[in-house]
Design an enzyme around this catalytic site. Sequence first.
Site, mmCIF file in Angstrom:
data_model
loop_
_atom_site.group_PDB
_atom_site.id
_atom_site.type_symbol
_atom_site.label_atom_id
_atom_site.label_comp_id
_atom_site.label_asym_id
_atom_site.label_seq_id
_atom_site.Cartn_x
_atom_site.Cartn_y
_atom_site.Cartn_z
ATOM 1 C CG HIS A 23 -6.340 8.857 -5.230
ATOM 2 N ND1 HIS A 23 -5.568 8.037 -6.020
ATOM 3 C CD2 HIS A 23 -6.646 8.127 -4.137
ATOM 4 C CE1 HIS A 23 -5.431 6.861 -5.427
ATOM 5 N NE2 HIS A 23 -6.088 6.889 -4.286
ATOM 6 C CG ASP A 115 -3.992 8.956 -9.054
ATOM 7 O OD1 ASP A 115 -3.304 7.973 -8.764
ATOM 8 O OD2 ASP A 115 -4.844 9.451 -8.302
ATOM 9 C CB SER A 283 -13.446 10.492 2.068
ATOM 10 O OG SER A 283 -12.473 9.748 1.360
ATOM 11 C CG ASN A 357 -4.465 12.393 1.510
ATOM 12 O OD1 ASN A 357 -3.612 13.016 0.916
ATOM 13 N ND2 ASN A 357 -5.230 11.480 0.931
HETATM 14 C C1 UDX Z 1 -8.364 6.505 1.051
HETATM 15 C C2 UDX Z 1 -7.854 5.351 1.877
HETATM 16 O O1 UDX Z 1 -8.801 4.961 2.818
HETATM 17 C C3 UDX Z 1 -6.534 5.694 2.500
HETATM 18 O O2 UDX Z 1 -6.086 4.638 3.297
HETATM 19 C C4 UDX Z 1 -5.539 5.962 1.434
HETATM 20 O O3 UDX Z 1 -4.294 6.289 2.013
HETATM 21 C C5 UDX Z 1 -6.035 7.064 0.552
HETATM 22 O O4 UDX Z 1 -7.335 6.731 0.052
HETATM 23 P P1 UDX Z 1 -9.438 8.222 2.910
HETATM 24 O O5 UDX Z 1 -9.973 7.085 3.671
HETATM 25 O O6 UDX Z 1 -10.386 9.225 2.468
HETATM 26 O O7 UDX Z 1 -8.521 7.732 1.714
HETATM 27 O O8 UDX Z 1 -8.363 8.899 3.918
HETATM 28 P P2 UDX Z 1 -7.259 10.001 3.779
HETATM 29 O O9 UDX Z 1 -6.164 9.589 2.878
HETATM 30 O O10 UDX Z 1 -6.869 10.309 5.159
HETATM 31 O O11 UDX Z 1 -7.970 11.255 3.112
HETATM 32 C C6 UDX Z 1 -9.037 11.928 3.693
HETATM 33 C C7 UDX Z 1 -8.942 13.397 3.327
HETATM 34 O O12 UDX Z 1 -10.186 13.994 3.650
HETATM 35 C C8 UDX Z 1 -7.871 14.144 4.101
HETATM 36 O O13 UDX Z 1 -7.183 15.022 3.227
HETATM 37 C C9 UDX Z 1 -8.641 14.934 5.145
HETATM 38 O O14 UDX Z 1 -8.064 16.192 5.451
HETATM 39 C C10 UDX Z 1 -9.975 15.134 4.461
HETATM 40 N N1 UDX Z 1 -11.061 15.226 5.467
HETATM 41 C C11 UDX Z 1 -11.457 14.146 6.189
HETATM 42 C C12 UDX Z 1 -11.683 16.455 5.634
HETATM 43 O O15 UDX Z 1 -11.295 17.456 5.014
HETATM 44 N N2 UDX Z 1 -12.700 16.528 6.507
HETATM 45 C C13 UDX Z 1 -13.149 15.484 7.253
HETATM 46 O O16 UDX Z 1 -14.097 15.656 8.009
HETATM 47 C C14 UDX Z 1 -12.489 14.244 7.078
#
Ligand code: UDX
Length: 459
Positions: A23, A115, A283, A357
Amino acid sequence: MGEEEIHTWRSHVLVLPFPVQSHINPMIQFSKRLASKGLKVTLATTIFISKSMQAEAGPVRIESFSDVYDEGGVKEGGSKNDRIELFKDVGSKYLQELIEKQNRSGYPFKCLLYDSVILWALDIAKKFGLIGAAFYTQSCSVNAIYYNVQKGLLSTPIEGPTISVPGLPLLETHELPSFVYKIDSYPCILSLVLNQFSNIQEADWHFLNTFDKLEDEVVNWMAKQSPTRMIAIGPTVPSMYLDKRVEGDNDYGLHLFTPNSETCMKWLDTKEVGSVVYVSFGSLASLGEDQMEEIAWGLRRSNFYFLWVVRASEENKLPSNFVEEISEKGLVVRWCRQLEVLAHQAVGCFVTHCGWNSTLEGLSLGVPMVAMQQWVDQTTNAKFIEDVWRVGVRAKVDEKGMVRREEVEVCIREVMEGERREEIKRNAVRWKGLAKEAVDEGGSSDTNIEEFVARVLCI
Ligand code: UDX
């Protein structure tokens, strides 16, 4: 702060993200975009999060407060709900003090950009006479589904097999966000995502992290549900990755885990164009040990080079000796700078859990995807990746809910060298162009942001 500095500010916006990686990232990127348009932006967050921010998030000022978890982690016996309540208690008190302090400084906030899951922030904006602007971190399609459930237009439990939602293609039940078709799975998160829309009539602005061409029908439909402006302002990917540079819009962002940037870049530099499969589950997702094993051997069987992000908390689920065995073909790291990796020419395919993201980043950087959705909104994002934007394939799960190693291999081969490769690559390149067009000067998202900035400056 000097007199002169005060007068170079045009208007002051206070930003409040929900304190999790996925977020905060898009809200920092959007804050920088606003700053590049001449607004002064202050972002308030917890001490733990602020410690992980890099370079003070560039032109954005960071203010932080303690929510007890200053060193991260979780409190013994504490639930998700306790943490959300604690954030509300300390956050709302802190925010009011910060607004009062800023009022006394003679350069008050004019807008609170919050948010959309932090409902109480709008009450504070109203109390202090600020513009209240909600920022939605999920796709507009997913927002529309939650909106329909919250307003009782879509009743739960969902009766399948297909569901019709205005502005969206016909969806199968399992393509809805997991909270909607498994309604009891996480009640406190379900109420958080549904309640985003309970005060939709009162917010002054609504920002969607998408762009018009990506979700046009549903963006139009959602915009009609609100009496105030609801606009698409994305993708919130730093301009440097979209083949252009906006001043101050560097890759400052949040990394709650330490990125292994140099190792990744050096390794990728030795690989040929489009030869590497990048794998990440974001994450939060926690995979079962069996599933991790299937992915590991699926990657091995595909025989492509791969870069796999396995967070420290997941490492013990890797098959024993896997890292040593695959050292010729694969690199396993705890975290990377995902944008930097996706932008690297060696990366030919992104195996993703389809967090919003990651989905938007993959699309904006033109990387074909293999969707391995886990839960929440990812099920819907995966549907769009395969069937609507046609930039990838969705891995099939078996009757036990697992993606088997053979399926991992088949999907990777399909995207890297299969019959659909050319079509998928063509679409990926097209979406990359459209994403850039949206945020370029005069593009749909840029024009929307300009409209907001002009209004904030007027009051
Ligand atoms: C959570 C939910 O799981 C997701 O479904 C929802 O849409 C948003 O909240 P998350 O699982 O962390 O998020 O996934 P995502 O939305 O893809 O965000 C991960 C972020 O971490 C991305 O911006 C990605 O660029 C970053 N990231 C991930 C890194 O910078 N390095 C990494 O090694 C992995």
